[in-house]
Design a protein around this motif. Structure first.
Motif, mmCIF file in Angstrom:
data_model
loop_
_atom_site.group_PDB
_atom_site.id
_atom_site.type_symbol
_atom_site.label_atom_id
_atom_site.label_comp_id
_atom_site.label_asym_id
_atom_site.label_seq_id
_atom_site.Cartn_x
_atom_site.Cartn_y
_atom_site.Cartn_z
ATOM 1 N N TRP A 309 48.193 29.659 29.054
ATOM 2 C CA TRP A 309 47.909 30.905 29.572
ATOM 3 C C TRP A 309 46.554 31.415 29.308
ATOM 4 O O TRP A 309 46.234 31.590 28.318
ATOM 5 C CB TRP A 309 49.201 31.858 28.946
ATOM 6 C CG TRP A 309 50.456 31.603 29.527
ATOM 7 C CD1 TRP A 309 51.148 30.615 28.839
ATOM 8 C CD2 TRP A 309 51.394 32.282 30.484
ATOM 9 N NE1 TRP A 309 52.371 30.511 29.629
ATOM 10 C CE2 TRP A 309 52.342 31.662 30.656
ATOM 11 C CE3 TRP A 309 50.696 33.526 31.421
ATOM 12 C CZ2 TRP A 309 53.603 32.043 31.437
ATOM 13 C CZ3 TRP A 309 51.979 33.924 32.103
ATOM 14 C CH2 TRP A 309 53.021 33.274 32.436
ATOM 15 N N THR A 310 45.910 31.934 30.558
ATOM 16 C CA THR A 310 44.825 32.699 30.326
ATOM 17 C C THR A 310 45.197 33.981 29.746
ATOM 18 O O THR A 310 46.240 34.635 29.834
ATOM 19 C CB THR A 310 44.121 32.858 31.758
ATOM 20 O OG1 THR A 310 44.867 33.578 32.605
ATOM 21 C CG2 THR A 310 43.596 31.334 32.288
ATOM 22 N N ASP A 312 44.227 37.084 31.144
ATOM 23 C CA ASP A 312 44.492 37.796 32.140
ATOM 24 C C ASP A 312 45.711 37.373 32.689
ATOM 25 O O ASP A 312 46.727 38.397 32.861
ATOM 26 C CB ASP A 312 43.370 37.930 33.492
ATOM 27 C CG ASP A 312 42.289 38.406 33.282
ATOM 28 O OD1 ASP A 312 42.132 39.374 32.282
ATOM 29 O OD2 ASP A 312 41.226 38.422 34.143
ATOM 30 N N ASP A 313 46.367 36.189 32.927
ATOM 31 C CA ASP A 313 47.527 36.009 33.422
ATOM 32 C C ASP A 313 48.645 36.567 32.295
ATOM 33 O O ASP A 313 49.547 36.838 32.567
ATOM 34 C CB ASP A 313 47.828 34.361 33.562
ATOM 35 C CG ASP A 313 46.842 33.818 34.682
ATOM 36 O OD1 ASP A 313 46.501 34.809 35.568
ATOM 37 O OD2 ASP A 313 46.611 32.523 34.948
ATOM 38 N N ARG A 316 48.915 40.218 32.635
ATOM 39 C CA ARG A 316 49.516 40.411 33.755
ATOM 40 C C ARG A 316 51.183 40.362 33.659
ATOM 41 O O ARG A 316 51.847 41.112 34.065
ATOM 42 C CB ARG A 316 49.174 39.602 35.059
ATOM 43 C CG ARG A 316 47.682 40.065 35.657
ATOM 44 C CD ARG A 316 47.480 39.448 36.567
ATOM 45 N NE ARG A 316 46.342 39.461 37.211
ATOM 46 C CZ ARG A 316 45.184 38.699 36.890
ATOM 47 N NH1 ARG A 316 45.311 37.421 36.452
ATOM 48 N NH2 ARG A 316 43.795 38.963 37.383
#
Length: 327
Positions: A309-310, A312-313, A316
């Protein structure tokens, strides 16, 4: 992933801390893979993701505390788990600073009680994963932390983690207990209801149109690892426990992208379109290490684990969870 699904099918798994952030997501993942879960639960918080999702109806529950050895011994002996995940702990640094005795009782006594119950159940307990923290290393002169560094916590929370890790190592080297240690940095994700933590606290404040509170000066540096990455790390560690170079070892899990508290909060502001709301920087944090982040190369090499997982992801997905919860 298919191998993991097949591995967990019909396995009896004992989980402590199942109502916590990681515990609830771990139970969800194990249920989806066909495992049979038994959870030790002290307080049944109706707001916990374990209860809100209905997953608690899919598992067996033992009510009790880590400090009560008889409860742990009964749970292990009666349910005969193949795998044990020890996640239950006092997890708030500030709370440990205010009440060190409770911190030591839960995180040290609770750990050796769990390990001893597993030792007595070695006829069926084949793997144990103990969830630890980067705090176990204490303050280091050089970063990132690597697993060969000494465990030298100084403040109550850090000391408890250092002690728990050393106890875990002792149970492997002395009694052959098939156990390994997972060390993560700051874990975030939907379901964390400890509002003093930076991610849920910031999201709730911005959702309400309030100024997010930053207890430090904002320059403190940390790893931030999304909860589903943590769950996969624990599962991978358990699956690989019978391989050479795993049992008795500590493993760091990290996205290896450290950032400051201010950078994290500003990212949340951007994703929530709330850059106009100013921050409330109080600089009142006590008992906190300024900079901590982990090297995860050992986990990559021995467990084939990497963060999926980044930032940002992960943020979010986390924001979406809290928007649904708060809305």
């Amino acid at each position: 992933m298919e191998n993991l699904v097949n591995f967990w099918r019909d396995k009896r798994v004992f989980v402590t801390g199942a109502t916590g952030l990681v515990g609830a997501w771990l139970v969800k993942a194990l249920v989806a893979r066909g495992a049979e879960i038994v959870a030790l639960i002290r307080d049944a918080d109706p707001q916990s993701e374990l209860l809100r999702s209905g997953d608690i109806r899919r598992i067996a529950v033992v009510n009790g505390r880590l400090e009560d050895f008889a409860t742990l011994e009964r749970a292990i002996n009666d349910h005969e788990p193949d795998t044990v995940f020890h996640l239950a702990a006092q997890t708030i640094v500030g709370a440990a600073h205010r009440n060190p005795l409770e911190n030591f009782e839960s995180n040290i006594r609770g750990t050796y009680h769990l390990l001893e119950a597993c030792r007595r159940g070695q006829a069926f307990v084949r793997r144990v994963v103990v969830a630890s923290s980067d705090k176990a290393y204490g303050t280091a002169a050089t970063l990132p932390y690597v697993e060969t560094m000494p465990l030298q916590g100084q403040h109550p929370y850090e000391v408890a983690k250092s002690c728990a890790d050393l106890l875990t190592s002792a149970y492997h080297h002395t009694y052959g207990l098939p156990v390994a240690i997972a060390r993560c940095g700051n874990i975030y994700g939907g379901g964390d209801l400890n509002w003093s933590r930076i991610v849920p606290g910031t999201i709730r404040s911005l959702w309400r149109g309030e100024r997010p509170i930053i207890r430090s000066d904002g320059t403190f540096v940390r790893d931030y690892l999304y909860v589903e990455d943590v769950v996969e790390a624990y599962l991978q560690l358990a699956v690989n426990l019978d391989r050479p170079g795993v049992a008795g070892e500590g493993f760091n899990f990290s996205p290896e992208r450290p950032l400051t508290v201010l950078e994290l909060v500003e990212r949340i502001q951007l994703l929530m379109d709330c850059q106009h709301i100013p921050l409330d920087v109080r600089n009142t944090a006590v008992g906190e290490i300024h900079s901590q982040y982990l090297d995860a190369s050992k986990a990559k090499a021995r467990l084939n684990w990497t963060s999926r997982w980044t930032l940002d992801d992960g943020l979010r997905a986390t924001i979406a969870w809290y928007q649904n919860f708060l809305g």
